[in-house]
Design a protein around this motif. Structure first.
Motif, short mmCIF file in Angstrom:
data_model
loop_
_atom_site.label_atom_id
_atom_site.label_comp_id
_atom_site.label_asym_id
_atom_site.label_seq_id
_atom_site.Cartn_x
_atom_site.Cartn_y
_atom_site.Cartn_z
N THR A 149 0.90 -1.50 -0.17
CA THR A 149 0.21 0.48 0.04
C THR A 149 0.66 1.27 0.07
O THR A 149 0.39 2.89 0.32
N THR A 150 2.30 1.00 0.08
CA THR A 150 3.40 1.78 -0.03
C THR A 150 2.80 3.06 -1.32
O THR A 150 3.02 4.64 -0.84
N HIS A 151 2.36 2.89 -2.00
CA HIS A 151 2.00 3.95 -3.61
C HIS A 151 0.69 4.34 -3.45
O HIS A 151 0.73 5.82 -3.70
N ARG A 152 -0.06 4.58 -2.14
CA ARG A 152 -0.94 5.17 -1.32
C ARG A 152 -0.76 5.93 -0.08
O ARG A 152 -0.99 7.37 -0.23
N LEU A 231 -2.57 0.91 -13.93
CA LEU A 231 -3.96 1.60 -11.98
C LEU A 231 -3.75 1.78 -10.83
O LEU A 231 -3.45 2.74 -10.39
N LEU A 232 -1.68 1.81 -11.62
CA LEU A 232 -1.33 3.93 -10.62
C LEU A 232 -2.26 4.80 -10.77
O LEU A 232 -2.93 5.30 -10.15
N ARG A 233 -2.20 5.01 -12.33
CA ARG A 233 -2.83 6.32 -12.90
C ARG A 233 -4.26 6.50 -11.97
O ARG A 233 -5.07 7.36 -11.69
N LYS A 234 -5.28 5.37 -12.27
CA LYS A 234 -6.67 5.62 -12.39
C LYS A 234 -6.86 4.89 -11.00
O LYS A 234 -8.57 4.79 -9.87
N GLY A 235 -5.67 4.52 -9.67
CA GLY A 235 -5.75 4.46 -8.50
C GLY A 235 -7.47 3.41 -8.26
O GLY A 235 -7.34 2.87 -7.60
N ARG A 236 -6.83 2.12 -9.21
CA ARG A 236 -7.90 1.32 -9.45
C ARG A 236 -7.21 0.92 -7.69
O ARG A 236 -8.18 -0.41 -7.02
N ALA A 237 -6.24 0.51 -7.57
CA ALA A 237 -5.80 -0.66 -6.23
C ALA A 237 -5.89 -0.71 -5.17
O ALA A 237 -4.64 0.86 -4.74
N ASP A 238 -6.12 -0.68 -3.88
CA ASP A 238 -5.32 -0.08 -2.71
C ASP A 238 -3.77 -1.41 -2.80
O ASP A 238 -2.88 -0.60 -1.87
N HIS A 239 -3.40 -2.89 -3.40
CA HIS A 239 -2.43 -3.30 -3.12
C HIS A 239 -1.61 -3.86 -4.23
O HIS A 239 -2.78 -3.83 -5.05
N LEU A 240 -0.70 -3.21 -4.46
CA LEU A 240 -0.77 -2.93 -5.98
C LEU A 240 1.23 -3.68 -5.97
O LEU A 240 2.48 -2.90 -5.23
N GLN A 241 1.81 -4.32 -6.38
CA GLN A 241 3.17 -5.04 -6.14
C GLN A 241 2.87 -6.24 -7.71
O GLN A 241 1.91 -5.64 -8.41
N GLY A 242 3.81 -6.83 -7.82
CA GLY A 242 4.15 -7.85 -8.86
C GLY A 242 5.27 -7.97 -8.95
O GLY A 242 6.24 -7.85 -8.13
N TRP A 251 11.22 -16.86 -17.29
CA TRP A 251 11.41 -15.80 -16.37
C TRP A 251 9.49 -15.10 -16.29
O TRP A 251 9.26 -15.23 -17.95
N ARG A 252 8.88 -15.61 -15.89
CA ARG A 252 7.31 -15.04 -15.73
C ARG A 252 7.12 -14.07 -14.91
O ARG A 252 7.53 -13.40 -13.53
N HIS A 253 6.08 -13.16 -15.83
CA HIS A 253 6.45 -11.74 -14.88
C HIS A 253 4.37 -12.25 -14.34
O HIS A 253 3.55 -12.32 -15.45
N GLN A 254 4.41 -11.37 -13.22
CA GLN A 254 2.84 -11.34 -12.74
C GLN A 254 2.44 -9.90 -11.98
O GLN A 254 3.92 -9.50 -11.45
N LEU A 255 1.06 -9.85 -12.00
CA LEU A 255 1.20 -8.54 -11.21
C LEU A 255 0.32 -8.97 -10.33
O LEU A 255 -0.17 -10.14 -10.37
N GLU A 256 0.44 -8.25 -8.93
CA GLU A 256 -0.43 -8.82 -7.27
C GLU A 256 -1.36 -7.25 -7.58
O GLU A 256 -0.35 -6.25 -6.86
N MET A 257 -2.33 -7.86 -7.65
CA MET A 257 -3.59 -5.83 -7.07
C MET A 257 -4.24 -6.73 -6.31
O MET A 257 -5.16 -7.74 -6.40
N VAL A 258 -4.67 -6.18 -5.16
CA VAL A 258 -5.94 -6.78 -4.39
C VAL A 258 -6.60 -5.24 -4.04
O VAL A 258 -6.27 -4.07 -4.22
N VAL A 259 -7.43 -5.34 -3.74
CA VAL A 259 -9.34 -4.12 -3.75
C VAL A 259 -9.54 -4.58 -1.94
O VAL A 259 -10.62 -5.17 -2.75
N PHE A 260 -9.74 -3.28 -1.33
CA PHE A 260 -10.20 -3.65 -0.12
C PHE A 260 -11.58 -4.10 -0.35
O PHE A 260 -12.81 -2.57 -1.36
N HIS A 261 -12.96 -4.38 -0.11
CA HIS A 261 -13.70 -3.92 0.05
C HIS A 261 -14.91 -4.36 1.47
O HIS A 261 -14.59 -5.79 1.79
N ALA A 262 -16.27 -4.39 1.48
CA ALA A 262 -16.93 -4.62 2.65
C ALA A 262 -17.21 -5.69 2.29
O ALA A 262 -17.40 -6.16 1.14
#
Length: 452
Positions: A149-152, A231-242, A251-262
């Motif tokens: 969550t450091t990006h935020r 995703l950074l520009r749009k602000g969609r991710a609460d957690h963003l890593q890769g 080499w295998r490239h992977q994005l990890e995104m998390v969206v928090f919700h109720a």
């Protein structure tokens, strides 16, 4: 090397805790998680109070000895160790003192796991958590502290309200943005050069109920970075890593995104993933409780303990690359190393941060609006030649990273020379140098970084 029995203990006033000269205790403090550097201390202080730390620090400074604080010993290059000096074991300072509506007061030896154990029942959480929860709070705040969550929210150090510290002169002081602000700005990410953290007041935010996790696969670094930037520009991710892994030697490239919700308000997956160029057939989507989300790294740790890699050497290399050169620089490095240079379960982490979110003065970041973490998370075998090879690679990579406008994250298994420290700190070097003379005039604190 001096032995512990040579310490003039008769000159030391009575302590609330214990100054141990035991060989086994000292040997344990001579190693760390990195298992690369070993430095045998003269003694290990197990303080019973903050006054013990102040007293022993003054005593050490008067006698020309060095002091290093050790939390969980998770440094990778001997930074919590000291030759011919005293290691302060901070594990006894793990108390949770108070939990308020929007803050928590903890001892520097508390771990992030113990912080969460106190806050989650109240549906509160620190806004930034390290992936590995068993780091000490004091150790983390001494270097910065980065998470998904450091990006935020910035670094862990950006979310501290107040610190109790012991300076190199042995003075117990409280510092914050309002009280002793110069010291506050020097201690956060100050690498233990000016004062040792003994207590911290941390900001808290409401903990989400659920975490919707998206693991997306990409054919190359460029497409991974492009979607991370979107995703950074749009602000969609609460957690963003890769991450970049090589489970089959490629080499295998992977994005990890998390969206928090109720609970009961699950995100619309199509909206979250709109416009992304991942291989959708390989996407993995999981809905986790917030606790399951913050404890996700535990499974990786368990695997590494099973294989024995957790106990081996860890010559990690951690950097920040400027957004303007991140893809090119990272691709160039990956072209020149092999998957075996990371170890069996090693990986590369690569993901963007908003530089404006990071406000801690002594956290060095590249120029620009966006930076990318670029870390080689290495797990060496028991072969000492492999460890030496990895350390040599770290040294060879440094000028390449600097030439690209990048900076090293000082927790790396990599020794900067005093002149490289001056270059690393840039315009802040005079401030750092003056603060050292003001708060640690005997230069007794945390010698492992070799800043001065």
């Amino acid at each position: 090397m001096n032995e512990g029995r040579s310490l003039p203990l008769t000159e030391l006033p009575p302590l609330d805790g214990e100054l141990s000269l035991d060989t086994d205790v000292r040997a344990a403090a001579a190693d760390d998680f990195g298992h690369v550097v070993e430095r045998m201390p003269l003694a290990v202080l197990r303080p019973g109070s903050v006054q013990d730390i102040a007293l022993v620090t003054r005593w050490a400074a008067d006698n020309g000895w060095k002091i290093a604080a050790r939390g969980q010993g998770h440094s990778t290059f001997g930074r919590s160790q000291v030759d011919t000096g005293i290691v302060i074991d901070m594990t006894g300072f793990g108390d949770i003192h108070r939990v308020g509506e929007d803050h928590i007061v903890v001892g520097a030896g508390a771990t992030w796991r113990s912080v969460l154990a106190a806050t989650l029942p109240r549906k509160l959480t620190p806004p930034v958590l390290t992936n590995y929860l068993d780091l000490s709070v004091g150790g983390t705040l001494s270097v910065g502290g980065i998470g998904g969550t450091t990006h935020r929210y910035g670094m862990a150090t950006d979310n501290v309200r107040e610190l109790e510290v012991v300076t190199g002169e042995g003075k117990v002081l409280t510092c914050s943005r309002e009280e002793n602000p110069e010291l506050f700005d020097c201690v956060r990410a100050g690498l233990g050069q000016f004062a040792l953290i003994t207590r911290a007041t941390l900001s808290l935010v409401a903990a989400p109920d659920r975490a919707r996790r998206y693991a997306l696969v990409y054919p190359d670094l460029e497409s991974l970075a492009a979607d991370q930037r979107l995703l950074l520009r749009k602000g969609r991710a609460d957690h963003l890593q890769g991450s970049i892994l090589a489970p089959d030697g490629r080499w295998r490239h992977q994005l990890e995104m998390v969206v928090f919700h109720a609970s009961g308000d699950q995100p619309d997956d199509d909206a979250v993933l709109a416009g992304l160029a991942d291989d959708r057939a390989q996407a993995q989507i999981d809905d986790l409780s917030y606790r399951e989300y913050v404890e996700a790294f535990d499974k990786f740790e368990e695997l590494l303990r099973t294989t024995g890699e957790w106990a081996n050497a860890h010559p990690w290399w951690l950097t920040f690359l400027p957004g303007s050169a991140a893809e090119e620089t990272a691709a160039g490095v990956l072209a020149d190393i092999e998957p075996q240079d990371l170890g069996v379960h090693g990986l590369v982490t690569f993901y963007p941060l908003t530089i404006d979110a990071i406000r801690t003065p002594l956290v060095t970041m590249p120029a620009g609006d966006v930076a990318f973490t670029f870390n080689l998370i290495r797990f060496a075998s028991t072969d000492t030649q492999q460890v030496t090879h990895m350390l040599e690679q770290n040294r060879a990579l440094y000028p390449r990273i600097r030439a690209a406008g990048g900076v090293v994250y000082p927790v790396s298994a990599f020794p900067l020379t005093p002149s490289e420290w001056e270059e690393h700190l840039g315009a802040r070097w005079p401030v750092v140098r003056n603060a050292k003379e003001r708060f640690d005039p005997a230069h007794c604190l945390t010698p492992g970084y070799e800043v001065f």
